[in-house]
Motif scaffolding. Structure first.
Motif, PDB file in Angstrom:
ATOM      1  N   ARG A 168     -31.339   3.924 -30.282  1.00 47.60           N
ATOM      2  CA  ARG A 168     -30.406   2.803 -30.182  1.00 47.60           C
ATOM      3  C   ARG A 168     -30.327   2.360 -28.732  1.00 47.60           C
ATOM      4  NH1 ARG A 168     -26.656   2.399 -34.296  1.00 47.60           N
ATOM      5  NH2 ARG A 168     -26.173   0.399 -33.300  1.00 47.60           N
ATOM      6  N   ARG A 169     -30.303   1.022 -28.495  1.00 48.08           N
ATOM      7  CA  ARG A 169     -30.271   0.442 -27.148  1.00 48.08           C
ATOM      8  C   ARG A 169     -28.885  -0.119 -26.865  1.00 48.08           C
ATOM      9  NH1 ARG A 169     -34.032  -2.086 -23.420  1.00 48.08           N
ATOM     10  NH2 ARG A 169     -35.683  -0.940 -24.518  1.00 48.08           N
ATOM     11  N   SER A 170     -28.415   0.062 -25.635  1.00 44.83           N
ATOM     12  CA  SER A 170     -27.108  -0.436 -25.227  1.00 44.83           C
ATOM     13  C   SER A 170     -27.171  -1.937 -24.929  1.00 44.83           C
ATOM     14  CB  SER A 170     -26.626   0.316 -23.980  1.00 44.83           C
ATOM     15  OG  SER A 170     -27.407  -0.077 -22.852  1.00 44.83           O
ATOM     16  N   LYS A 171     -26.001  -2.521 -24.693  1.00 43.75           N
ATOM     17  CA  LYS A 171     -25.944  -3.906 -24.227  1.00 43.75           C
ATOM     18  C   LYS A 171     -26.402  -3.969 -22.774  1.00 43.75           C
ATOM     19  CE  LYS A 171     -22.147  -5.426 -27.231  1.00 43.75           C
ATOM     20  NZ  LYS A 171     -20.771  -6.001 -27.253  1.00 43.75           N
ATOM     21  N   ALA A 172     -26.879  -5.158 -22.362  1.00 41.11           N
ATOM     22  CA  ALA A 172     -27.325  -5.340 -20.980  1.00 41.11           C
ATOM     23  C   ALA A 172     -26.112  -5.465 -20.061  1.00 41.11           C
ATOM     24  CB  ALA A 172     -28.215  -6.575 -20.863  1.00 41.11           C
ATOM     25  N   VAL A 173     -26.196  -4.825 -18.893  1.00 40.16           N
ATOM     26  CA  VAL A 173     -25.132  -4.863 -17.892  1.00 40.16           C
ATOM     27  C   VAL A 173     -25.733  -5.454 -16.620  1.00 40.16           C
ATOM     28  CG1 VAL A 173     -23.513  -3.513 -16.519  1.00 40.16           C
ATOM     29  CG2 VAL A 173     -23.987  -2.865 -18.887  1.00 40.16           C
ATOM     30  N   PRO A 174     -25.192  -6.602 -16.112  1.00 42.02           N
ATOM     31  CA  PRO A 174     -25.760  -7.215 -14.896  1.00 42.02           C
ATOM     32  C   PRO A 174     -25.275  -6.499 -13.641  1.00 42.02           C
ATOM     33  CG  PRO A 174     -23.947  -8.543 -15.719  1.00 42.02           C
ATOM     34  CD  PRO A 174     -24.130  -7.431 -16.705  1.00 42.02           C
ATOM     35  N   LEU A 175     -26.129  -6.506 -12.622  1.00 44.42           N
ATOM     36  CA  LEU A 175     -25.787  -5.938 -11.315  1.00 44.42           C
ATOM     37  C   LEU A 175     -26.321  -6.880 -10.245  1.00 44.42           C
ATOM     38  CD1 LEU A 175     -24.706  -3.629  -9.530  1.00 44.42           C
ATOM     39  CD2 LEU A 175     -26.979  -2.597  -9.660  1.00 44.42           C
ATOM     40  N   ASN A 176     -25.410  -7.335  -9.343  1.00 40.41           N
ATOM     41  CA  ASN A 176     -25.788  -8.225  -8.253  1.00 40.41           C
ATOM     42  C   ASN A 176     -25.731  -7.446  -6.950  1.00 40.41           C
ATOM     43  OD1 ASN A 176     -26.454 -10.529  -6.816  1.00 40.41           O
ATOM     44  ND2 ASN A 176     -24.328 -11.193  -6.622  1.00 40.41           N
ATOM     45  N   VAL A 177     -26.859  -7.308  -6.292  1.00 39.23           N
ATOM     46  CA  VAL A 177     -26.943  -6.567  -5.037  1.00 39.23           C
ATOM     47  C   VAL A 177     -26.813  -7.546  -3.886  1.00 39.23           C
ATOM     48  CG1 VAL A 177     -28.344  -5.012  -3.635  1.00 39.23           C
ATOM     49  CG2 VAL A 177     -28.426  -4.854  -6.132  1.00 39.23           C
ATOM     50  N   THR A 178     -25.789  -7.339  -3.023  1.00 41.96           N
ATOM     51  CA  THR A 178     -25.537  -8.210  -1.872  1.00 41.96           C
ATOM     52  C   THR A 178     -26.377  -7.749  -0.688  1.00 41.96           C
ATOM     53  OG1 THR A 178     -23.274  -8.586  -2.627  1.00 41.96           O
ATOM     54  CG2 THR A 178     -23.768  -9.105  -0.326  1.00 41.96           C
ATOM     55  N   VAL A 179     -27.054  -8.736  -0.045  1.00 42.04           N
ATOM     56  CA  VAL A 179     -27.895  -8.453   1.122  1.00 42.04           C
ATOM     57  C   VAL A 179     -27.109  -8.794   2.372  1.00 42.04           C
ATOM     58  CG1 VAL A 179     -30.081  -8.929   2.268  1.00 42.04           C
ATOM     59  CG2 VAL A 179     -29.942  -8.967  -0.231  1.00 42.04           C
ATOM     60  N   PRO A 180     -26.941  -7.887   3.383  1.00 41.51           N
ATOM     61  CA  PRO A 180     -26.240  -8.202   4.636  1.00 41.51           C
ATOM     62  C   PRO A 180     -26.878  -9.386   5.348  1.00 41.51           C
ATOM     63  CG  PRO A 180     -26.579  -5.834   4.433  1.00 41.51           C
ATOM     64  CD  PRO A 180     -27.341  -6.484   3.322  1.00 41.51           C
ATOM     65  N   THR A 181     -26.087 -10.061   6.278  1.00 38.82           N
ATOM     66  CA  THR A 181     -26.547 -11.295   6.933  1.00 38.82           C
ATOM     67  C   THR A 181     -27.815 -11.070   7.722  1.00 38.82           C
ATOM     68  OG1 THR A 181     -24.248 -11.956   7.121  1.00 38.82           O
ATOM     69  CG2 THR A 181     -25.846 -13.161   8.463  1.00 38.82           C
ATOM     70  N   GLU A 182     -27.869 -10.011   8.564  1.00 36.33           N
ATOM     71  CA  GLU A 182     -29.085  -9.777   9.354  1.00 36.33           C
ATOM     72  C   GLU A 182     -30.289  -9.536   8.474  1.00 36.33           C
ATOM     73  OE1 GLU A 182     -27.190  -6.683  11.015  1.00 36.33           O
ATOM     74  OE2 GLU A 182     -26.029  -7.901  12.398  1.00 36.33           O
ATOM     75  N   ARG A 198     -21.638   2.826 -11.844  1.00 32.44           N
ATOM     76  CA  ARG A 198     -20.609   3.247 -10.903  1.00 32.44           C
ATOM     77  C   ARG A 198     -21.183   3.260  -9.506  1.00 32.44           C
ATOM     78  NH1 ARG A 198     -18.841   8.598 -14.397  1.00 32.44           N
ATOM     79  NH2 ARG A 198     -18.163   7.500 -16.297  1.00 32.44           N
ATOM     80  N   GLY A 199     -20.492   2.591  -8.560  1.00 36.48           N
ATOM     81  CA  GLY A 199     -20.956   2.533  -7.187  1.00 36.48           C
ATOM     82  C   GLY A 199     -19.837   2.854  -6.216  1.00 36.48           C
ATOM     83  N   PRO A 200     -20.157   2.934  -4.896  1.00 39.70           N
ATOM     84  CA  PRO A 200     -19.126   3.242  -3.896  1.00 39.70           C
ATOM     85  C   PRO A 200     -18.116   2.122  -3.729  1.00 39.70           C
ATOM     86  CG  PRO A 200     -21.224   2.735  -2.842  1.00 39.70           C
ATOM     87  CD  PRO A 200     -21.490   2.800  -4.314  1.00 39.70           C
ATOM     88  N   GLY A 201     -18.460   0.924  -4.088  1.00 41.02           N
ATOM     89  CA  GLY A 201     -17.544  -0.205  -3.946  1.00 41.02           C
ATOM     90  C   GLY A 201     -18.137  -1.449  -4.545  1.00 41.02           C
ATOM     91  N   ALA A 202     -17.336  -2.510  -4.523  1.00 40.27           N
ATOM     92  CA  ALA A 202     -17.794  -3.793  -5.039  1.00 40.27           C
ATOM     93  C   ALA A 202     -17.617  -4.829  -3.931  1.00 40.27           C
ATOM     94  CB  ALA A 202     -17.012  -4.182  -6.283  1.00 40.27           C
ATOM     95  N   PRO A 203     -18.564  -5.727  -3.720  1.00 38.78           N
ATOM     96  CA  PRO A 203     -19.842  -5.793  -4.451  1.00 38.78           C
ATOM     97  C   PRO A 203     -20.828  -4.738  -3.952  1.00 38.78           C
ATOM     98  CG  PRO A 203     -19.789  -7.485  -2.780  1.00 38.78           C
ATOM     99  CD  PRO A 203     -18.429  -6.826  -2.739  1.00 38.78           C
ATOM    100  N   ALA A 204     -21.861  -4.480  -4.776  1.00 40.86           N
ATOM    101  CA  ALA A 204     -22.886  -3.518  -4.391  1.00 40.86           C
ATOM    102  C   ALA A 204     -23.769  -4.114  -3.308  1.00 40.86           C
ATOM    103  CB  ALA A 204     -23.729  -3.137  -5.603  1.00 40.86           C
ATOM    104  N   GLU A 205     -24.112  -3.308  -2.315  1.00 40.94           N
ATOM    105  CA  GLU A 205     -24.936  -3.755  -1.202  1.00 40.94           C
ATOM    106  C   GLU A 205     -26.210  -2.938  -1.121  1.00 40.94           C
ATOM    107  OE1 GLU A 205     -22.723  -3.596   2.378  1.00 40.94           O
ATOM    108  OE2 GLU A 205     -21.344  -5.218   1.818  1.00 40.94           O
ATOM    109  N   VAL A 206     -27.162  -3.496  -0.399  1.00 43.02           N
ATOM    110  CA  VAL A 206     -28.424  -2.797  -0.169  1.00 43.02           C
ATOM    111  C   VAL A 206     -28.142  -1.479   0.552  1.00 43.02           C
ATOM    112  CG1 VAL A 206     -30.622  -2.877   1.055  1.00 43.02           C
ATOM    113  CG2 VAL A 206     -29.805  -4.896  -0.156  1.00 43.02           C
ATOM    114  N   GLY A 207     -28.726  -0.402   0.055  1.00 44.21           N
ATOM    115  CA  GLY A 207     -28.512   0.919   0.627  1.00 44.21           C
ATOM    116  C   GLY A 207     -27.494   1.751  -0.117  1.00 44.21           C
ATOM    117  N   ASP A 208     -26.674   1.105  -0.965  1.00 44.14           N
ATOM    118  CA  ASP A 208     -25.715   1.867  -1.758  1.00 44.14           C
ATOM    119  C   ASP A 208     -26.444   2.690  -2.819  1.00 44.14           C
ATOM    120  OD1 ASP A 208     -23.678   0.787  -0.326  1.00 44.14           O
ATOM    121  OD2 ASP A 208     -23.022  -0.633  -1.853  1.00 44.14           O
ATOM    122  N   VAL A 209     -25.849   3.826  -3.184  1.00 46.46           N
ATOM    123  CA  VAL A 209     -26.358   4.650  -4.279  1.00 46.46           C
ATOM    124  C   VAL A 209     -25.400   4.492  -5.457  1.00 46.46           C
ATOM    125  CG1 VAL A 209     -26.933   6.978  -5.054  1.00 46.46           C
ATOM    126  CG2 VAL A 209     -27.462   6.278  -2.719  1.00 46.46           C
TER     127      VAL A 209
END
Length: 428
Positions: free
Chosen positions: A286-300, A214-225
């Motif tokens: 017991r281990r869960s299924k893998a969940v991918p997460l793509n972190v978006t890097v700002p242009t600068e 769970r994040g503040p929004g999609a897509p996840a960006e650098v600095g998000d918690v």
């Protein structure tokens, strides 16, 4: 028939003589022994041989019947052995004497200190395994009736009667509903005596957990918690949860009352990838299924990362080459210096020279410079002379690097020894 025959043997007309039956102890306890003794107080008037003795209880001959011993030992007596006892004596002439009847009451010991134990110990049992409830008494004689109950309301599960101080009740395969409090009771005729309540917990292995990001929004960006939430739908607490990123442990958290657990993560560019979690309550992880997460890097930030990556790559590739070229050039320079101008030898003076500028006016003599290296220890001093025409020129002279300097000698103290003319010119 044998009993009737033995009674006939004891039945001839009896001559009442002074016989007395005694029991030791007089108040026997269940499970103990009793010794019966036939005492002859007044001997028979005609003794024509050894005496024979026989013991009875409620008109039944006690084993072994007639014998020469005036004593009979009953190794173990129970409450049902209570009754009316007497003995008889006879001579070889078949003259018989009988003792008065004696009432013997076998005492029963009431049960006491009833307790309930579980197997496995502690009342912790895994679902599907066998559970044994053992009811025990510290004391108690005779037939004891054992009863097992479930819950505070006392649902009767089983009843057994046996002559022992312990009895067992088993549940072959426990279920979730078997988690409860249990107790037992024991009774040997004096009323039931109860044990204390014992808790039984049926432990359930954890199910496969589910990981949610769970994040503040999609897509996840650098600095998000983001919050990593791991939860197993089934499983007995406490449950230990572990969180993984690319199979590397990020952290752990425990749920002591069941449910799930969370882990917060502040994202960087390196946090892109697959995430998973693990649940473990001691009955298997017991281990869960893998969940991918793509972190978006700002242009600068992306430009900085790209430039940093390119620079690191160039340094990694060209660094050794630049270092080799620098070492080679330094070696050549040091060789030229040592061959062309030995240390400490001043160069030859520069001869005066003139330069001309297109002008209708008479030409003005250009400035003339002369330098000479003077060596003193590890320091080198350069002396510069500047001469100028007396008549001012019509056209301003060409600007030089030491413009507006006095004609007096200027000393430049150089900080390093072995400075050549070329180095001096470069410095100017």
């Amino acid at each position: 028939m044998l009993l009737g025959l033995m009674l006939l043997m004891c039945a001839p007309p009896c001559e009442l003589t002074a016989l007395l039956l005694t029991a030791t102890p007089s108040r026997p306890v269940e499970g103990g022994s009793v010794t019966l003794t036939c005492n002859v107080l007044v001997p028979s008037r005609r003794l024509d041989g050894p005496l024979q003795f026989c013991f009875f209880r409620d008109n039944r001959v006690l084993w072994p019947g007639w014998s020469s011993s005036p004593e009979l030992q009953l190794p173990t007596v129970w409450r049902e052995d209570s009754g009316s006892y007497w003995c008889e004596e006879k001579t070889m002439a078949a003259r018989v004497a009988r003792s008065p009847r004696v009432q013997i009451q076998v005492q029963r010991v009431p049960v006491c200190n009833v307790s309930l134990e579980t197997q496995p110990p502690g009342g912790q049992v895994q679902k599907g395994e066998r559970l044994a409830l053992i009811c025990m008494v510290a004391r108690g004689t005779g037939d004891i009736t054992f009863l097992w109950y479930k819950g505070a309301l006392g649902l009767n599960l089983e009843t057994k009667t046996q002559r022992s101080l312990a009895a067992k009740f088993e549940i072959p395969a426990v279920r979730d509903s078997d988690t409860d409090k249990y107790y037992c009771a024991a009774d040997n005729g004096y009323g039931p005596s109860l044990s204390e309540l014992v808790s039984v917990t049926v432990r359930i292995p954890v199910s496969r957990p589910v990981l949610t990001i769970r994040g503040p929004g999609a897509p996840a960006e650098v600095g998000d918690v983001v919050e990593l939430r791991c939860e197993a739908q089934r499983g007995s607490p406490p449950i230990l949860y572990r969180f993984y990123h690319k199979n590397v442990t990020l952290g752990r958290s425990s749920a002591h009352a069941g449910g799930g657990a969370s882990f917060n993560l502040s994202l960087t560019a390196e946090h892109s990838g697959n995430y998973s979690c693990e649940a473990d309550n001691g009955l298997g992880a017991r281990r869960s299924k893998a969940v991918p997460l793509n972190v978006t890097v700002p242009t600068e930030d992306r430009k900085e990362l790209l430039a940093s990556g390119i620079l690191e790559g160039m340094l990694g590739v060209l660094g050794p080459v630049i270092l080799a070229l620098f070492c080679c050039g330094l070696r050549k320079r040091l060789g030229r210096r040592s061959s062309g101008n030995p240390r400490g030898s001043p160069p030859s003076p520069v001869p005066p020279a003139s330069s001309y500028v297109n002008s209708p006016a008479p030409l003005q003599g250009q400035s003339v410079y002369e330098n000479a290296n003077v060596v003193r220890g590890d320091e080198v001093y350069s002396l510069v002379y500047h001469t100028q025409q007396e008549r001012p020129p019509a056209v301003p002279p060409l600007r030089t690097r030491i413009e507006d300097q006095d004609a007096s000698a200027i000393y430049f103290r150089l900080k390093k020894a072995n400075v050549t003319d070329e180095d001096y010119d470069d410095a100017m």
